[in-house]
Design a protein around this motif. Structure first.
Motif, PDB file in Angstrom:
ATOM      1  N   PRO A  45       0.867  -1.493   0.260  1.00 27.63           N
ATOM      2  CA  PRO A  45      -0.057  -0.305  -0.045  1.00 27.63           C
ATOM      3  C   PRO A  45       0.340   1.073  -0.185  1.00 27.63           C
ATOM      4  O   PRO A  45       0.312   2.330  -0.975  1.00 27.63           O
ATOM      5  CB  PRO A  45      -0.669  -0.303   1.736  1.00 27.63           C
ATOM      6  CG  PRO A  45      -1.317  -1.522   1.227  1.00 27.63           C
ATOM      7  CD  PRO A  45       0.516  -2.190   1.519  1.00 27.63           C
ATOM      8  N   MET A  46       1.724   1.545   0.833  1.00 25.10           N
ATOM      9  CA  MET A  46       3.039   2.010   0.885  1.00 25.10           C
ATOM     10  C   MET A  46       3.213   2.653  -0.724  1.00 25.10           C
ATOM     11  O   MET A  46       3.947   3.753  -1.133  1.00 25.10           O
ATOM     12  CB  MET A  46       4.106   2.272   1.757  1.00 25.10           C
ATOM     13  CG  MET A  46       3.343   2.456   3.390  1.00 25.10           C
ATOM     14  SD  MET A  46       2.657   0.822   3.497  1.00 25.10           S
ATOM     15  CE  MET A  46       4.039   0.827   4.970  1.00 25.10           C
ATOM     16  N   ALA A  47       3.702   1.294  -0.944  1.00 25.13           N
ATOM     17  CA  ALA A  47       4.285   1.537  -2.468  1.00 25.13           C
ATOM     18  C   ALA A  47       3.609   1.920  -3.398  1.00 25.13           C
ATOM     19  O   ALA A  47       4.146   2.949  -4.243  1.00 25.13           O
ATOM     20  CB  ALA A  47       5.275  -0.159  -2.749  1.00 25.13           C
ATOM     21  N   ASN A  48       3.022   1.629  -3.835  1.00 18.90           N
ATOM     22  CA  ASN A  48       1.605   2.046  -4.228  1.00 18.90           C
ATOM     23  C   ASN A  48       1.662   3.510  -4.347  1.00 18.90           C
ATOM     24  O   ASN A  48       0.888   4.347  -5.530  1.00 18.90           O
ATOM     25  CB  ASN A  48       0.598   1.464  -4.559  1.00 18.90           C
ATOM     26  CG  ASN A  48       0.733   0.177  -4.820  1.00 18.90           C
ATOM     27  OD1 ASN A  48       1.402  -0.683  -5.377  1.00 18.90           O
ATOM     28  ND2 ASN A  48      -1.073  -0.947  -4.763  1.00 18.90           N
ATOM     29  N   THR A  49       1.250   4.619  -3.503  1.00 18.79           N
ATOM     30  CA  THR A  49       0.579   6.312  -3.267  1.00 18.79           C
ATOM     31  C   THR A  49       2.250   5.878  -3.216  1.00 18.79           C
ATOM     32  O   THR A  49       2.448   7.519  -2.962  1.00 18.79           O
ATOM     33  CB  THR A  49       0.185   6.028  -1.686  1.00 18.79           C
ATOM     34  OG1 THR A  49       0.995   5.059  -0.483  1.00 18.79           O
ATOM     35  CG2 THR A  49      -1.166   5.394  -2.525  1.00 18.79           C
ATOM     36  N   GLY A  50       3.417   5.874  -3.488  1.00 20.36           N
ATOM     37  CA  GLY A  50       5.088   6.698  -3.567  1.00 20.36           C
ATOM     38  C   GLY A  50       5.485   6.926  -2.259  1.00 20.36           C
ATOM     39  O   GLY A  50       6.466   7.613  -3.028  1.00 20.36           O
ATOM     40  N   CYS A  51       4.826   5.706  -1.591  1.00 21.61           N
ATOM     41  CA  CYS A  51       5.851   6.928  -0.312  1.00 21.61           C
ATOM     42  C   CYS A  51       7.294   5.635  -0.078  1.00 21.61           C
ATOM     43  O   CYS A  51       7.225   4.908   0.761  1.00 21.61           O
ATOM     44  CB  CYS A  51       5.121   6.017   0.817  1.00 21.61           C
ATOM     45  SG  CYS A  51       3.836   7.456   0.814  1.00 21.61           S
ATOM     46  N   ASP A  52       7.969   5.237  -0.064  1.00 22.00           N
ATOM     47  CA  ASP A  52       9.263   4.878  -0.511  1.00 22.00           C
ATOM     48  C   ASP A  52      10.212   4.351   1.063  1.00 22.00           C
ATOM     49  O   ASP A  52      10.442   3.627   1.073  1.00 22.00           O
ATOM     50  CB  ASP A  52      10.563   5.135  -1.775  1.00 22.00           C
ATOM     51  CG  ASP A  52       9.465   4.713  -3.909  1.00 22.00           C
ATOM     52  OD1 ASP A  52       8.683   3.942  -2.924  1.00 22.00           O
ATOM     53  OD2 ASP A  52       9.842   5.020  -4.138  1.00 22.00           O
ATOM     54  N   GLY A 183      -6.188  -1.456  -5.049  1.00 19.20           N
ATOM     55  CA  GLY A 183      -5.402  -1.134  -3.645  1.00 19.20           C
ATOM     56  C   GLY A 183      -6.581   0.568  -3.318  1.00 19.20           C
ATOM     57  O   GLY A 183      -7.399   1.185  -3.535  1.00 19.20           O
ATOM     58  N   THR A 184      -5.312   1.153  -3.262  1.00 18.52           N
ATOM     59  CA  THR A 184      -5.603   2.419  -3.833  1.00 18.52           C
ATOM     60  C   THR A 184      -6.484   3.155  -4.438  1.00 18.52           C
ATOM     61  O   THR A 184      -7.181   4.692  -4.027  1.00 18.52           O
ATOM     62  CB  THR A 184      -4.280   4.009  -2.737  1.00 18.52           C
ATOM     63  OG1 THR A 184      -3.207   3.318  -4.118  1.00 18.52           O
ATOM     64  CG2 THR A 184      -3.687   2.511  -1.602  1.00 18.52           C
ATOM     65  N   PHE A 185      -6.238   3.104  -5.355  1.00 18.53           N
ATOM     66  CA  PHE A 185      -7.196   3.750  -6.323  1.00 18.53           C
ATOM     67  C   PHE A 185      -8.582   3.090  -6.006  1.00 18.53           C
ATOM     68  O   PHE A 185      -9.435   3.935  -6.502  1.00 18.53           O
ATOM     69  CB  PHE A 185      -7.220   2.350  -7.991  1.00 18.53           C
ATOM     70  CG  PHE A 185      -7.861   2.775  -8.693  1.00 18.53           C
ATOM     71  CD1 PHE A 185      -7.689   3.799  -9.540  1.00 18.53           C
ATOM     72  CD2 PHE A 185      -9.089   1.600  -8.919  1.00 18.53           C
ATOM     73  CE1 PHE A 185      -8.118   4.363 -10.784  1.00 18.53           C
ATOM     74  CE2 PHE A 185      -9.213   1.913 -10.654  1.00 18.53           C
ATOM     75  CZ  PHE A 185      -9.589   3.174 -10.827  1.00 18.53           C
TER      76      PHE A 185
END
Length: 264
Positions: A45-52, A183-185
């Motif tokens: 979930p974090m990766a999908n929202t760009g929170c590397d 997911g977050t989509f």
């Protein structure tokens, strides 16, 4: 072979029966299974929202917990894809624990067919079903063929379902269309996600199916909510639940199958 069972956070919290079914199926196939304590989310979930920066410590924690096992099995194509296809952003080529886990983490049906060499499950499931193929399973793990890629591939989930007695697999119109969850989509693009999900469920119902079966509970979670709120005539099951139910109907047959596999 000692196999670690990785249970995604949403299955742990909302669908524990899927976790239990996965464990039961693996053990009945003769696999020695362990459940590493302290396992957490894979970080998708974090990766999908760009929170590397938030994903990196989660990925490192995951590898630390599962290092040392011969293989890791997970009843979720999307989580397996995160580890195999996206964890390399957080590890260097010298990290041997990660390299091993990248090459030895498997989706449930993939593990049964490709690693155990089991291509049929003795047992019965006497209901008409239809198959939802998740995007991660098709387009990142290549667990079956998809319409935008003409490479022929075995559909591992379908293969195992077709081996069950009494089952009727109903054909749907668009076999590899996304359900709209993502997911977050589903949060950021709610209206589009809902429309895609309703369209997907309608296709399955129109086929005459009573049960939608998939290898990703995240997709089924999205569509079961739409089904429930609209009182649509359809239920959902993870493939592990279907296989487990079939196994319970013919335990002696599976014992024979497992013994034959062990002697190969």
């Amino acid at each position: 072979m000692t196999v670690a069972l990785f249970i995604p956070c949403y299955i742990d919290q909302f669908y524990p029966d899927v976790a239990i079914a996965t464990l039961t199926v693996l053990e009945r196939l003769g696999v020695q299974v362990e459940y590493p304590a302290g396992q957490t989310c894979c970080g998708q979930p974090m990766a999908n929202t760009g929170c590397d920066s938030d994903t990196a410590p989660v990925a490192k924690q995951w590898v630390k917990r599962f290092a040392g096992y011969d293989a890791v099995v997970c009843p979720s194509g999307s989580c397996v894809s995160m580890i195999r296809n996206h964890y390399s952003d957080y590890f260097g080529p010298e990290d041997t624990d990660f390299q091993h886990l990248r090459d030895n983490t498997f989706e449930l049906c993939e593990f049964i067919v490709d690693q155990l060499g089991v291509r049929s499950i003795p047992g019965r499931f006497d209901r008409p079903v239809s198959i939802h193929s998740s995007c991660h399973g098709l387009r990142e793990l290549r667990l079956g063929a998809c319409s935008e890629n003409m490479t022929p591939r075995e559909d591992k989930l379908r293969m195992l379902l077709e081996s069950l007695e009494g089952i009727e697999i109903k054909p749907i119109t668009r076999v590899d269309e996304c359900c709209g969850f993502g997911g977050t989509f589903a949060v950021a693009e709610r209206e589009t996600s809902v429309a895609m999900g309703v369209d997907r469920v309608t296709d399955h119902i129109s086929s005459g199916s009573e049960v939608m079966v998939a290898g990703d509970m995240s997709c089924l979670m999205h569509m079961s909510g739409l089904i429930r709120r609209r009182n649509m005539p359809m239920s959902v099951k993870h493939v592990a639940e279907v296989l487990n139910e079939a196994i319970q109907s013919d335990s002696s047959g599976l014992d024979r199958s497992s013994s034959a596999m062990a002697n190969q």
